[in-house]
Scaffold this motif. Structure first.
Motif, PDB file in Angstrom:
ATOM      1  N   ILE A   6       7.101   5.353   4.770  1.00 53.97           N
ATOM      2  CA  ILE A   6       7.479   3.958   4.573  1.00 53.97           C
ATOM      3  C   ILE A   6       7.979   3.739   3.150  1.00 53.97           C
ATOM      4  CG2 ILE A   6       6.557   1.604   4.375  1.00 53.97           C
ATOM      5  CD1 ILE A   6       4.740   2.248   6.750  1.00 53.97           C
ATOM      6  N   ALA A   7       7.262   4.309   2.183  1.00 56.65           N
ATOM      7  CA  ALA A   7       7.668   4.161   0.783  1.00 56.65           C
ATOM      8  C   ALA A   7       9.053   4.759   0.544  1.00 56.65           C
ATOM      9  CB  ALA A   7       6.636   4.836  -0.126  1.00 56.65           C
ATOM     10  N   ALA A   8       9.324   5.902   1.180  1.00 55.94           N
ATOM     11  CA  ALA A   8      10.618   6.555   1.013  1.00 55.94           C
ATOM     12  C   ALA A   8      11.737   5.738   1.658  1.00 55.94           C
ATOM     13  CB  ALA A   8      10.571   7.965   1.612  1.00 55.94           C
ATOM     14  N   HIS A  19       0.826  -1.206   0.000  1.00 56.13           N
ATOM     15  CA  HIS A  19       0.000   0.000   0.000  1.00 56.13           C
ATOM     16  C   HIS A  19       0.864   1.261   0.000  1.00 56.13           C
ATOM     17  CE1 HIS A  19      -3.166   2.842   0.792  1.00 56.13           C
ATOM     18  NE2 HIS A  19      -2.556   3.232   1.899  1.00 56.13           N
ATOM     19  N   ALA A  20       1.953   1.255   0.763  1.00 58.51           N
ATOM     20  CA  ALA A  20       2.835   2.426   0.819  1.00 58.51           C
ATOM     21  C   ALA A  20       3.434   2.733  -0.549  1.00 58.51           C
ATOM     22  CB  ALA A  20       3.945   2.181   1.847  1.00 58.51           C
ATOM     23  N   LYS A  71       0.588  10.249   5.410  1.00 55.37           N
ATOM     24  CA  LYS A  71       1.978  10.650   5.616  1.00 55.37           C
ATOM     25  C   LYS A  71       2.859   9.513   6.103  1.00 55.37           C
ATOM     26  CE  LYS A  71       0.715  15.443   6.524  1.00 55.37           C
ATOM     27  NZ  LYS A  71       0.702  16.556   7.504  1.00 55.37           N
ATOM     28  N   LYS A  72       2.337   8.714   7.023  1.00 55.18           N
ATOM     29  CA  LYS A  72       3.138   7.607   7.566  1.00 55.18           C
ATOM     30  C   LYS A  72       3.493   6.591   6.481  1.00 55.18           C
ATOM     31  CE  LYS A  72      -0.332   6.740  10.272  1.00 55.18           C
ATOM     32  NZ  LYS A  72      -1.207   6.196  11.347  1.00 55.18           N
ATOM     33  N   TYR A  73       2.566   6.416   5.506  1.00 58.62           N
ATOM     34  CA  TYR A  73       2.818   5.441   4.444  1.00 58.62           C
ATOM     35  C   TYR A  73       3.782   5.988   3.395  1.00 58.62           C
ATOM     36  CZ  TYR A  73      -0.849   2.803   6.652  1.00 58.62           C
ATOM     37  OH  TYR A  73      -1.571   2.099   7.578  1.00 58.62           O
ATOM     38  N   ALA A 109       8.802  -9.894   4.921  1.00 56.92           N
ATOM     39  CA  ALA A 109       7.707 -10.769   5.321  1.00 56.92           C
ATOM     40  C   ALA A 109       7.892 -11.316   6.738  1.00 56.92           C
ATOM     41  CB  ALA A 109       7.565 -11.923   4.331  1.00 56.92           C
ATOM     42  N   GLN A 110       9.150 -11.417   7.197  1.00 50.93           N
ATOM     43  CA  GLN A 110       9.431 -11.965   8.519  1.00 50.93           C
ATOM     44  C   GLN A 110       9.648 -10.878   9.573  1.00 50.93           C
ATOM     45  OE1 GLN A 110      12.272 -15.290   8.583  1.00 50.93           O
ATOM     46  NE2 GLN A 110      12.196 -15.307   6.347  1.00 50.93           N
ATOM     47  N   VAL A 111       9.232  -9.657   9.260  1.00 51.41           N
ATOM     48  CA  VAL A 111       9.375  -8.537  10.195  1.00 51.41           C
ATOM     49  C   VAL A 111       7.993  -8.054  10.590  1.00 51.41           C
ATOM     50  CG1 VAL A 111      10.305  -6.213  10.522  1.00 51.41           C
ATOM     51  CG2 VAL A 111      11.559  -7.879   9.121  1.00 51.41           C
ATOM     52  N   GLU A 112       7.777  -7.839  11.886  1.00 55.21           N
ATOM     53  CA  GLU A 112       6.435  -7.441  12.331  1.00 55.21           C
ATOM     54  C   GLU A 112       6.156  -5.976  11.996  1.00 55.21           C
ATOM     55  OE1 GLU A 112       5.530  -5.534  15.272  1.00 55.21           O
ATOM     56  OE2 GLU A 112       7.573  -4.889  15.639  1.00 55.21           O
ATOM     57  N   PRO A 113       4.892  -5.609  11.818  1.00 52.18           N
ATOM     58  CA  PRO A 113       4.504  -4.277  11.327  1.00 52.18           C
ATOM     59  C   PRO A 113       5.051  -3.103  12.137  1.00 52.18           C
ATOM     60  CG  PRO A 113       2.629  -5.759  11.253  1.00 52.18           C
ATOM     61  CD  PRO A 113       3.712  -6.499  11.970  1.00 52.18           C
ATOM     62  N   ARG A 114       5.029  -3.194  13.452  1.00 54.66           N
ATOM     63  CA  ARG A 114       5.464  -2.053  14.278  1.00 54.66           C
ATOM     64  C   ARG A 114       6.912  -1.679  13.988  1.00 54.66           C
ATOM     65  NH1 ARG A 114       7.595  -1.517  19.556  1.00 54.66           N
ATOM     66  NH2 ARG A 114       7.038   0.461  20.540  1.00 54.66           N
ATOM     67  N   THR A 115       7.744  -2.660  13.714  1.00 59.70           N
ATOM     68  CA  THR A 115       9.148  -2.394  13.400  1.00 59.70           C
ATOM     69  C   THR A 115       9.272  -1.622  12.092  1.00 59.70           C
ATOM     70  OG1 THR A 115       9.794  -4.422  14.551  1.00 59.70           O
ATOM     71  CG2 THR A 115      11.410  -3.467  13.052  1.00 59.70           C
ATOM     72  N   ILE A 116       8.401  -1.940  11.139  1.00 62.22           N
ATOM     73  CA  ILE A 116       8.398  -1.226   9.858  1.00 62.22           C
ATOM     74  C   ILE A 116       8.099   0.255  10.085  1.00 62.22           C
ATOM     75  CG2 ILE A 116       7.241  -1.010   7.614  1.00 62.22           C
ATOM     76  CD1 ILE A 116       8.993  -3.493   7.883  1.00 62.22           C
ATOM     77  N   TYR A 117       7.089   0.539  10.904  1.00 59.71           N
ATOM     78  CA  TYR A 117       6.735   1.928  11.196  1.00 59.71           C
ATOM     79  C   TYR A 117       7.872   2.643  11.910  1.00 59.71           C
ATOM     80  CZ  TYR A 117       1.855   1.058   9.914  1.00 59.71           C
ATOM     81  OH  TYR A 117       0.710   0.759   9.224  1.00 59.71           O
ATOM     82  N   GLN A 118       8.538   1.963  12.841  1.00 59.38           N
ATOM     83  CA  GLN A 118       9.630   2.587  13.585  1.00 59.38           C
ATOM     84  C   GLN A 118      10.795   2.953  12.672  1.00 59.38           C
ATOM     85  OE1 GLN A 118      10.322  -0.404  16.640  1.00 59.38           O
ATOM     86  NE2 GLN A 118       9.401   0.929  18.183  1.00 59.38           N
ATOM     87  N   LEU A 119      11.150   2.057  11.776  1.00 61.48           N
ATOM     88  CA  LEU A 119      12.242   2.339  10.843  1.00 61.48           C
ATOM     89  C   LEU A 119      11.904   3.513   9.934  1.00 61.48           C
ATOM     90  CD1 LEU A 119      13.280  -1.291   9.832  1.00 61.48           C
ATOM     91  CD2 LEU A 119      14.707   0.373  11.035  1.00 61.48           C
ATOM     92  N   ALA A 120      10.645   3.580   9.506  1.00 57.63           N
ATOM     93  CA  ALA A 120      10.224   4.660   8.609  1.00 57.63           C
ATOM     94  C   ALA A 120      10.154   6.003   9.333  1.00 57.63           C
ATOM     95  CB  ALA A 120       8.875   4.326   7.985  1.00 57.63           C
ATOM     96  N   GLU A 121       9.619   6.001  10.556  1.00 57.47           N
ATOM     97  CA  GLU A 121       9.477   7.245  11.310  1.00 57.47           C
ATOM     98  C   GLU A 121      10.837   7.852  11.650  1.00 57.47           C
ATOM     99  OE1 GLU A 121       6.981   9.153  12.272  1.00 57.47           O
ATOM    100  OE2 GLU A 121       5.494   7.941  11.207  1.00 57.47           O
ATOM    101  N   ARG A 122      11.835   6.993  11.847  1.00 57.02           N
ATOM    102  CA  ARG A 122      13.171   7.479  12.200  1.00 57.02           C
ATOM    103  C   ARG A 122      14.182   7.029  11.150  1.00 57.02           C
ATOM    104  NH1 ARG A 122      13.233   5.780  18.645  1.00 57.02           N
ATOM    105  NH2 ARG A 122      11.271   6.821  19.221  1.00 57.02           N
TER     106      ARG A 122
END
Length: 213
Positions: free
Chosen positions: A82-84, A47-48, A77-79, A95-108
């Motif tokens: 993530i795309a960036a 989606h991102a 904005k959050k997505y 696929a083996q990484v949980e969603p919250r970690t994805i958001y954390q990496l993108a936010e920072r």
């Protein structure tokens, strides 16, 4: 691992509809809860990337209409972050990484840029690996220097100053102060106040110290 996305195209302007991602069916031997989490992570990245493509290809008016029609104004904005952050990866890579970690990496993403760069070199990315790299990247915050204060509060709201104990090997400050008190009949507070006033005048250039010469 692929380092570029293939086949991602913008939705035609006249038919704005959020891309539907069909999760894979879990095998009988797989734990369904973890498989569902895997599908969520991939759906987030799909989606991102799709949303970033829409923003790139549509006019500003069309893009805003797309968000308005879907009720996503302010949520996009959050997505886009993530795309960036994950633009050099494929959704399947995480696929083996949980969603919250994805958001954390993108936010920072700036803080974790070295982590993202390191992941490009790995053939397999999983939750343990990502968390380990993130932990190593974190730098301990420097302790803020404690501001020293001589002020103490009274119960009535007033305050008074209290000079901390002076520890010296030869005890020169204490013995000199005691001698002045004995000889001049002054209190320690009076002598300290006078000494501070003289030092302030000296620092302001109002008085000077003459050498023996």
């Amino acid at each position: 691992m692929m380092t570029s996305r293939q086949g991602v195209t913008a939705t035609p302007v006249k038919s704005h509809k959020f891309e539907q991602y069909t999760p894979e069916q879990p095998d009988a031997t797989e734990n369904f809860s973890f498989q569902a989490l895997t599908d969520v992570t991939k759906a987030i990245l799909h989606h991102a990337f799709w949303l970033a493509e829409q923003k790139h290809h549509l006019s500003l008016r069309e893009y805003r209409k797309l968000l308005f029609d879907q009720g996503w104004e302010g949520e996009e904005k959050k997505y886009l972050k993530i795309a960036a952050a994950f633009g050099k990866f494929e959704p399947q890579d995480f696929a083996q990484v949980e969603p919250r970690t994805i958001y954390q990496l993108a936010e920072r993403s700036k803080q974790y840029q070295s982590v993202l760069d390191r992941l490009l070199d790995l053939s397999v990315i999983n939750q343990e690996t990502v968390r380990s790299l993130m932990k190593k990247q974190r730098t301990p915050r420097a302790k803020k220097a404690e501001k020293l204060s001589i002020w103490r509060r009274l119960k009535n709201g007033g305050r008074y100053c209290q000079i901390p104990p002076i520890h010296e090997e030869l005890e020169q400050t204490g013995t000199t102060l005691q001698a002045m008190m004995d000889e001049e009949g002054l209190t320690a507070q009076q002598i300290v106040a006078e000494a501070i006033a003289l030092r302030k005048a000296y620092k302001q250039g109002l008085i000077s110290v003459l050498s023996n010469e």
